[in-house]
Motif scaffolding. Sequence first.
Motif, mmCIF file in Angstrom:
data_model
loop_
_atom_site.group_PDB
_atom_site.id
_atom_site.type_symbol
_atom_site.label_atom_id
_atom_site.label_comp_id
_atom_site.label_asym_id
_atom_site.label_seq_id
_atom_site.Cartn_x
_atom_site.Cartn_y
_atom_site.Cartn_z
ATOM 1 N N UNK A 41 -4.931 -10.772 -14.687
ATOM 2 C CA UNK A 41 -4.318 -9.578 -14.493
ATOM 3 C C UNK A 41 -3.993 -8.742 -15.890
ATOM 4 N N UNK A 42 -4.171 -7.393 -15.878
ATOM 5 C CA UNK A 42 -4.417 -6.887 -14.709
ATOM 6 C C UNK A 42 -5.875 -6.357 -14.321
ATOM 7 N N UNK A 43 -5.946 -6.356 -13.059
ATOM 8 C CA UNK A 43 -7.660 -5.775 -12.678
ATOM 9 C C UNK A 43 -7.532 -4.894 -11.665
ATOM 10 N N UNK A 44 -8.001 -3.685 -12.174
ATOM 11 C CA UNK A 44 -7.973 -2.429 -11.441
ATOM 12 C C UNK A 44 -9.678 -2.021 -10.967
ATOM 13 N N UNK A 45 -9.704 -1.852 -9.615
ATOM 14 C CA UNK A 45 -10.905 -1.779 -8.812
ATOM 15 C C UNK A 45 -10.596 -0.332 -8.126
ATOM 16 N N UNK A 46 -11.598 0.474 -8.445
ATOM 17 C CA UNK A 46 -11.709 1.648 -7.886
ATOM 18 C C UNK A 46 -12.936 2.052 -6.885
ATOM 19 N N UNK A 47 -13.047 2.329 -5.708
ATOM 20 C CA UNK A 47 -14.063 2.327 -4.886
ATOM 21 C C UNK A 47 -15.254 1.338 -5.114
ATOM 22 N N UNK A 48 -14.534 0.105 -5.436
ATOM 23 C CA UNK A 48 -15.290 -0.898 -5.304
ATOM 24 C C UNK A 48 -16.027 -1.241 -6.667
ATOM 25 N N UNK A 49 -15.569 -0.510 -7.757
ATOM 26 C CA UNK A 49 -16.101 -0.584 -9.326
ATOM 27 C C UNK A 49 -14.811 -1.077 -9.926
ATOM 28 N N UNK A 98 0.947 -1.300 0.019
ATOM 29 C CA UNK A 98 -0.130 0.052 0.087
ATOM 30 C C UNK A 98 0.827 1.189 0.108
ATOM 31 N N UNK A 99 0.496 2.214 -0.994
ATOM 32 C CA UNK A 99 1.158 3.428 -0.903
ATOM 33 C C UNK A 99 0.295 4.594 -1.217
ATOM 34 N N UNK A 100 0.488 5.680 -0.688
ATOM 35 C CA UNK A 100 -0.217 6.749 -0.835
ATOM 36 C C UNK A 100 -1.650 6.872 0.425
ATOM 37 N N UNK A 101 -2.074 7.982 0.511
ATOM 38 C CA UNK A 101 -3.004 7.939 1.703
ATOM 39 C C UNK A 101 -4.116 8.917 1.300
ATOM 40 N N UNK A 102 -4.671 8.774 0.091
ATOM 41 C CA UNK A 102 -5.717 9.575 -0.350
ATOM 42 C C UNK A 102 -6.965 8.926 -0.298
ATOM 43 N N UNK A 103 -8.015 9.677 -0.348
ATOM 44 C CA UNK A 103 -9.351 9.234 -0.490
ATOM 45 C C UNK A 103 -10.084 8.322 -1.428
ATOM 46 N N UNK A 104 -9.502 8.310 -2.425
ATOM 47 C CA UNK A 104 -9.977 7.520 -3.448
ATOM 48 C C UNK A 104 -9.154 6.265 -3.180
ATOM 49 N N UNK A 105 -10.057 4.928 -3.084
ATOM 50 C CA UNK A 105 -9.335 3.563 -2.825
ATOM 51 C C UNK A 105 -9.169 3.039 -4.259
ATOM 52 N N UNK A 106 -8.096 2.774 -4.476
ATOM 53 C CA UNK A 106 -7.534 2.075 -5.780
ATOM 54 C C UNK A 106 -6.987 0.697 -5.472
ATOM 55 N N UNK A 107 -7.343 -0.270 -6.015
ATOM 56 C CA UNK A 107 -6.841 -1.502 -5.889
ATOM 57 C C UNK A 107 -6.371 -2.274 -7.098
ATOM 58 N N UNK A 108 -5.192 -2.743 -7.366
ATOM 59 C CA UNK A 108 -4.736 -3.443 -8.463
ATOM 60 C C UNK A 108 -4.205 -4.830 -8.004
ATOM 61 N N UNK A 109 -4.635 -5.624 -8.775
ATOM 62 C CA UNK A 109 -4.097 -6.882 -9.145
ATOM 63 C C UNK A 109 -3.331 -7.436 -10.251
ATOM 64 N N UNK A 110 -1.952 -7.758 -9.879
ATOM 65 C CA UNK A 110 -1.174 -7.702 -11.207
ATOM 66 C C UNK A 110 -0.036 -9.095 -10.990
ATOM 67 N N UNK A 111 0.227 -9.517 -11.960
ATOM 68 C CA UNK A 111 1.417 -10.608 -12.073
ATOM 69 C C UNK A 111 2.604 -10.307 -12.702
ATOM 70 N N UNK A 112 3.694 -10.027 -12.096
ATOM 71 C CA UNK A 112 4.901 -9.729 -12.703
ATOM 72 C C UNK A 112 5.306 -10.141 -13.920
ATOM 73 N N UNK A 113 4.660 -11.438 -14.314
ATOM 74 C CA UNK A 113 5.125 -11.946 -15.598
ATOM 75 C C UNK A 113 4.120 -11.480 -16.878
ATOM 76 N N UNK A 114 2.890 -10.797 -16.446
ATOM 77 C CA UNK A 114 1.961 -10.505 -17.371
ATOM 78 C C UNK A 114 2.391 -9.251 -18.327
ATOM 79 N N UNK A 115 2.442 -9.589 -19.397
ATOM 80 C CA UNK A 115 2.688 -8.501 -20.546
ATOM 81 C C UNK A 115 1.736 -7.526 -20.518
ATOM 82 N N UNK A 116 0.455 -7.853 -20.343
ATOM 83 C CA UNK A 116 -0.417 -6.640 -20.316
ATOM 84 C C UNK A 116 -0.388 -5.733 -19.243
ATOM 85 N N UNK A 117 -0.163 -6.215 -18.176
ATOM 86 C CA UNK A 117 0.356 -5.362 -17.017
ATOM 87 C C UNK A 117 1.330 -4.310 -17.393
ATOM 88 N N UNK A 118 2.503 -4.845 -18.108
ATOM 89 C CA UNK A 118 3.592 -3.985 -18.366
ATOM 90 C C UNK A 118 3.328 -3.102 -19.375
#
Length: 243
Positions: free
Chosen positions: A213-221, A64-84
């Motif tokens: 991956x990658x999956x990005x979820x912002x405030x539950x969406x 976890x980095x940052x401390x802003x009000x918007x909750x941003x969650x990312x699921x990633x695999x270091x080998x996933x080229x699309x993540x790159x």
Amino acid sequence: MMRKWGRSITAAGVLVAALVLAGCASGGDTSGGGNGGGATQTVAPGDLPTGVEGAAHFDDFALVVGDGDIDVRLWFDPRCPVCGHFEEAAGERIAALVDDGTITYSLHPMNFLDRASQGTRYSSRAGSALTCVAVEQPELVLDSLKAIYDAIPPEGTAGLENAEITSVLVDGGVDAGIGDCVDAETYTAWVQASNDAALAGIEGADISAIQGTPTLIVNGTAYRGDVIDTEAIVAFITSGGQS
């Protein structure tokens, strides 16, 4: 100049319906495993780190980095080229949102692409190495993930050895002492547990589980747009998942 929280991690999103087209699908394999795939590796909870160390929130399977009000969650695999690809497209902008206090960014490592590294468990080892950075030099988490994606191994290869992963991280600004943690593969079991938890189900979101991956979820969406469309991704994040 180094940013407050480093460069930026990949923040691409995958929609459930278009995951196979847009990202790296898990294929239903719930294990990175010791053999690069196959039977699920069981990790006893007592064997896992707990609590918070640096940027590593072990109980939440998140860096976890940052401390802003918007909750941003990312699921990633270091080998996933699309993540790159996403990191290349949007990483700098997302780093700025961390730095200016707009978002809290929770990064959830996965390792289902261990199956694609000829038995070397590259995703697990790279995820563990990033966790080493989160514990020892949390301000460099985002720089380090960028460095890992800049050095992503070609598909179908064994991936980098631990010493090479250390060199990548050191070139990205991390202290050379990180090599001891990388060599020990200290957090591979935790990365495995993070992977399995994500595939089993997640709470507080409009999707039931992570399917790739990658999956990005912002405030539950979950983000359902183009994973290399910088402006669309940033607009989705800054709107709190409403655009």
